[in-house]
Design a protein around this motif. Structure first.
Motif, PDB file in Angstrom:
ATOM      1  N   VAL A 161      20.423  -9.381 -97.640  1.00 44.25           N
ATOM      2  CA  VAL A 161      20.483  -9.568 -96.110  1.00 44.25           C
ATOM      3  C   VAL A 161      21.770  -9.020 -95.580  1.00 44.25           C
ATOM      4  CG1 VAL A 161      19.983 -11.253 -94.043  1.00 44.25           C
ATOM      5  CG2 VAL A 161      19.022 -11.524 -96.440  1.00 44.25           C
ATOM      6  N   ASP A 168      16.727  -7.289 -93.625  1.00 47.95           N
ATOM      7  CA  ASP A 168      16.633  -7.856 -95.193  1.00 47.95           C
ATOM      8  C   ASP A 168      15.742  -6.888 -95.866  1.00 47.95           C
ATOM      9  OD1 ASP A 168      13.635  -8.657 -95.278  1.00 47.95           O
ATOM     10  OD2 ASP A 168      14.271  -9.970 -93.357  1.00 47.95           O
ATOM     11  N   SER A 169      15.837  -7.100 -97.227  1.00 44.34           N
ATOM     12  CA  SER A 169      15.117  -6.271 -98.164  1.00 44.34           C
ATOM     13  C   SER A 169      13.758  -7.028 -98.466  1.00 44.34           C
ATOM     14  CB  SER A 169      15.992  -5.658 -99.187  1.00 44.34           C
ATOM     15  OG  SER A 169      16.623  -6.674 -99.784  1.00 44.34           O
ATOM     16  N   GLY A 170      13.300  -7.829 -97.761  1.00 44.45           N
ATOM     17  CA  GLY A 170      12.190  -8.587 -98.168  1.00 44.45           C
ATOM     18  C   GLY A 170      10.820  -8.291 -98.262  1.00 44.45           C
ATOM     19  N   TYR A 178      12.690 -14.995 -97.014  1.00 46.53           N
ATOM     20  CA  TYR A 178      11.492 -13.903 -97.335  1.00 46.53           C
ATOM     21  C   TYR A 178      12.070 -12.686 -98.025  1.00 46.53           C
ATOM     22  CZ  TYR A 178       8.249 -16.638 -94.281  1.00 46.53           C
ATOM     23  OH  TYR A 178       7.638 -17.676 -93.833  1.00 46.53           O
ATOM     24  N   THR A 179      13.365 -13.112 -98.718  1.00 49.43           N
ATOM     25  CA  THR A 179      13.809 -11.850 -99.249  1.00 49.43           C
ATOM     26  C   THR A 179      13.921 -12.377-101.083  1.00 49.43           C
ATOM     27  OG1 THR A 179      15.010 -11.112 -97.590  1.00 49.43           O
ATOM     28  CG2 THR A 179      15.590 -10.284 -99.680  1.00 49.43           C
ATOM     29  N   GLY A 189      11.126  -4.617 -96.180  1.00 50.41           N
ATOM     30  CA  GLY A 189      11.916  -5.119 -95.430  1.00 50.41           C
ATOM     31  C   GLY A 189      11.545  -5.242 -93.896  1.00 50.41           C
ATOM     32  N   LEU A 210      20.646 -13.638-103.836  1.00 52.09           N
ATOM     33  CA  LEU A 210      20.772 -12.459-103.001  1.00 52.09           C
ATOM     34  C   LEU A 210      22.165 -11.976-102.320  1.00 52.09           C
ATOM     35  CD1 LEU A 210      17.764 -13.729-100.612  1.00 52.09           C
ATOM     36  CD2 LEU A 210      17.729 -12.086-102.446  1.00 52.09           C
ATOM     37  N   SER A 269       9.437  -3.524 -89.093  1.00 56.13           N
ATOM     38  CA  SER A 269       9.229  -4.177 -90.506  1.00 56.13           C
ATOM     39  C   SER A 269       8.274  -3.040 -91.257  1.00 56.13           C
ATOM     40  CB  SER A 269       8.674  -5.428 -90.461  1.00 56.13           C
ATOM     41  OG  SER A 269       8.643  -5.723 -91.683  1.00 56.13           O
ATOM     42  N   ALA A 276      15.390 -14.639 -93.024  1.00 54.26           N
ATOM     43  CA  ALA A 276      15.657 -13.467 -93.719  1.00 54.26           C
ATOM     44  C   ALA A 276      15.951 -13.856 -95.370  1.00 54.26           C
ATOM     45  CB  ALA A 276      16.747 -12.581 -93.219  1.00 54.26           C
ATOM     46  N   GLU A 295      14.397 -10.520-103.571  1.00 55.57           N
ATOM     47  CA  GLU A 295      15.515  -9.853-104.014  1.00 55.57           C
ATOM     48  C   GLU A 295      16.096  -8.819-103.223  1.00 55.57           C
ATOM     49  OE1 GLU A 295      13.767  -7.635-107.590  1.00 55.57           O
ATOM     50  OE2 GLU A 295      12.685  -6.491-106.228  1.00 55.57           O
ATOM     51  N   GLY A 296      17.339  -8.384-103.584  1.00 51.08           N
ATOM     52  CA  GLY A 296      18.103  -7.610-102.793  1.00 51.08           C
ATOM     53  C   GLY A 296      19.149  -8.356-102.008  1.00 51.08           C
TER      54      GLY A 296
END
Length: 461
Positions: free
Chosen positions: A227, A244-246, A221-222, A300, A189, A295, A218, A224-225
Motif C-alpha cells: 500500500v 494498493d495492489s489488492g 483488501y490487499t 488494485g 505487506l 480500480s 487498502a 499481497e504486495g
C-alpha cells in the motif's frame, strides 16, 4: 275636349305584359338574393354565437378542472412537506438520541476493556488465555461498530461542527505509519508513506479519520504486495492518494461500496463492519473534499481525496485535533507511587480503574463521582496534592469533568489532568484544549491509559 281625353288615355295605357313580367322577375331575383344573403348572414352569426357560448362553457369547465387539480396539488405538496418534516425530525431525533446515548452505550464497553486487560495480565492457563483473547476480540468488534455508528450519526447531523485549520500531511503520515505498520506487517505487506511538506485546509480530526479508513481498507483488501500513501499537488489542490495492489473493485460495485454495511469479496480473510467507506463519503461531502476512485479487478485500487492547499503556511498544530493524549511508546511507563483523584460516576468503571491503576500500576487512587465529591476528597485529606486528576466528561445532574478539574485547580493550582470520555465532539475537544487537558476517548486500553497519564504528568513539569 275629346281629343285631349283620347291623348291622356293613350299615355296611361299599360305597357307590354311581357316586359312587366320580366321586370318583376328581376326584382324578385334581387329580393330573393338579398333575402338569401341575409339568411346566410343570420345563420353564420348564430353559429358563431353558439360556438362562443360552447367555448365559454368549455373554458369554464377546464378552469374548474384546473382549479381542482391545483388544489389537489397544493394538498399533496402540503402532505409531502409534512412527511418530509416528519422524516427530518425523526432523523434529528435519532441523531440526538445517539449523541445523548453514545456515552452510556460506550461506558460498559470501556469497563469491559479494562477488566479484560486486568485478566490478561494475570497468570492464565493456555485455554483461559485463548478465551480471554476471543472475548477481547468480540469486545473490540462491538466497540468498532458502536464507534462507526455514532460517527455516521454525527456526520448525518445538520448541526455538526468542524474545526478547519492548516494540517501538515507529513505529520499525519508519520503518525499513521506508526499506527498501521504492525497491521501491514502481520499481513506480509509493504506499507509506504511518501514524504510530503504539503499543508492543507481541513478538519484535522476528520481528515485523520478519512485517511485511517482508506489505509485500513487498502490493507484489508490487499492479499499481497503493498500500500502506498502519498500527496500529489494539482493547481490549488493537493490530492491525498491511497494506492494498493489488492483485489480491485468491479465497475458495478464502485458506487455500492460507499453504502453502509457493504463489504467486498475477500472480506472473510479480514473481517470488518462495512462502514469505513460510508464514513469517508460522508466526511468528504461535509468538508467539501471531492473523492475519486480508480480500480481494476485484480490489479488494485486508487482512492484520491482533493484537499485545498494552504499557501505559505506557518507551522500547523499537531494532527489529531486539539489537546490529544500522546501516542503510546514501546515501553510501559512506571506509575508506582503516584497519586490520582479519579472522577467517574459509573461504578463498574470506578472498579475497573481501581484495578488497573491501584492494583496493577501501584498508584494511590481517590475515587469521586462528582465535582463536590472530588472537593470532599481534598477536605478529608489535608495536604493532599495529587499527581494527576483523571475525569470523565459527563457526570450526574449536569456536572462535568471540566467543572471538577477547574474547581480542583482553583484550590491546588495547575495540577496535571486527563479527560477520559466517550464524548467525541468538537465542543468537548475545544473545551479541553482551552484548559490544556489532554483528551483520551473511551473505550481505552490499560496500556493507552497508563501512557496518557504519564504524558499528561510530564507535560506539566
Amino acid at each position: 275636349m275629346e281629343p285631349d281625353q283620347k291623348r291622356i288615355t293613350v299615355e296611361a295605357a299599360p305597357a307590354d305584359p311581357n316586359d312587366r313580367a320580366g321586370k318583376l322577375n328581376r326584382i324578385n331575383e334581387v329580393l330573393m338574393d338579398r333575402v338569401e344573403r341575409l339568411e346566410a348572414s343570420k345563420g353564420t352569426g348564430w353559429s358563431m354565437f353558439q360556438a362562443a357560448v360552447a367555448l365559454e362553457q368549455e373554458v369554464n369547465a377546464r378552469t374548474r378542472d384546473l382549479e381542482r387539480a391545483l388544489l389537489d396539488l397544493s394538498n399533496r405538496n402540503r402532505e409531502l412537506a409534512l412527511a418530509r418534516e416528519a422524516a427530518e425530525e425523526a432523523n434529528r431525533s435519532k441523531t440526538r438520541f445517539l449523541r445523548a446515548a453514545g456515552h452510556d452505550l460506550l461506558q460498559p464497553i470501556a469497563a469491559a476493556r479494562l477488566f479484560l486487560g486486568a485478566i490478561r495480565d494475570s497468570s492464565l492457563q493456555p485455554a483461559q488465555a485463548e478465551l480471554v483473547e476471543q472475548l477481547g476480540s468480540a469486545v473490540q468488534s462491538v466497540e468498532e461498530l458502536m464507534q462507526a455508528v455514532l460517527e455516521i450519526s454525527r456526520l448525518d447531523s445538520q448541526r455538526i461542527e468542524f474545526s478547519r485549520q492548516p494540517v501538515a500531511l507529513g505529520d499525519l503520515f508519520t503518525r499513521l505509519a506508526r499506527e498501521y505498520a504492525p497491521q501491514a506487517e502481520a499481513r506480509g505487506l509493504r506499507l509506504v508513506f511518501a514524504p510530503t511538506r504539503a499543508v492543507v485546509d481541513s478538519d484535522p480530526a476528520y481528515l485523520r479519520r478519512i485517511t485511517q479508513n482508506l489505509v485500513s481498507n487498502a490493507i484489508k483488501y490487499t492479499p499481497e504486495g503493498g500500500v502506498l500513501v502519498g500527496a500529489r499537488r494539482r493547481g490549488a489542490r493537493v490530492w491525498l492518494e491511497v494506492r494498493d495492489s489488492g483485489i480491485g473493485i468491479a465497475a458495478d460495485d464502485r458506487a455500492r461500496i460507499f453504502d453502509e454495511f457493504q463489504r467486498g469479496p475477500g472480506e472473510g480473510a479480514a473481517p470488518g463492519m462495512g462502514l469505513g467507506l460510508a464514513i469517508v463519503r460522508r466526511a468528504c461531502a461535509k468538508l467539501g473534499h471531492p473523492i475519486h476512485l480508480d480500480s481494476l479487478p485484480g490489479r488494485g485500487t486508487l482512492f484520491r481525496v482533493g484537499l485545498p492547499l494552504v499557501q505559505n503556511a506557518a507551522d500547523p498544530p499537531p494532527v489529531g485535533g486539539w489537546a490529544t493524549a500522546p501516542q503510546p511508546s514501546a515501553q510501559t511507563p512506571v506509575l508506582t507511587g503516584l497519586s490520582a483523584i479519579l472522577i467517574e460516576n459509573d461504578p463498574s468503571l470506578q472498579r475497573a480503574y481501581a484495578i488497573q491503576l491501584r492494583d496493577r500500576a501501584g498508584m494511590t487512587v481517590h475515587v469521586a463521582a462528582s465535582s463536590a465529591e472530588a472537593e470532599a476528597v481534598l477536605d478529608a485529606n489535608p495536604g493532599l496534592r495529587p499527581d494527576i486528576v483523571i475525569a470523565d466528561y459527563q457526570l450526574d445532574h449536569g456536572d462535568t469533568g471540566l467543572f471538577a478539574i477547574a474547581a480542583l485547580r482553583e484550590r491546588l493550582g495547575p495540577v496535571p489532568a486527563l479527560m477520559v470520555t466517550a464524548h467525541d465532539s468538537a465542543e468537548v475537544a475545544r473545551a479541553c484544549g482551552r484548559l490544556d487537558v489532554p483528551l483520551l476517548l473511551k473505550p481505552v486500553t490499560a496500556e493507552a491509559l497508563r501512557h496518557a497519564i504519564a504524558g499528561a504528568i510530564m507535560a506539566q513539569r
